[in-house]
Design a protein around this motif. Sequence first.
Motif: not given
Length: 119
Positions: A62-84
Amino acid sequence: MDAIRIPHAGPGRPRTRPDHVLGDKGYSSRKIRAYLRRRGIPHTIPERSDQKANRRNRGRHGGRPPAFNKQLYRHRNVVERCFNRLKQYRAIATRYDKTRESYEAAVTIASLLLWIRPL
């Protein structure tokens, strides 16, 4: 984050490449990840649960899971809230304005109002 300018010859605007792409689970396909890797664009996109299960069912193939950075992903939420919050202004959400300039002016005014008087 700033975009990297890529020089090119010819008319038109210069190409830009983002420093990093943050996406939600809707962009978690193998094709999108391969495209971003091919272009040399780092990305943080969470894996869907069905993709995790399929990878686990394939076992070691099945391979290795893709890398995922939780700290960096949290910044996406700020942008989403601004658009909303911007979309709460009817003129922004429905785009009543005919020209690009008047729409940009409406977005600027709505942004200033949000900055001055947070909801």
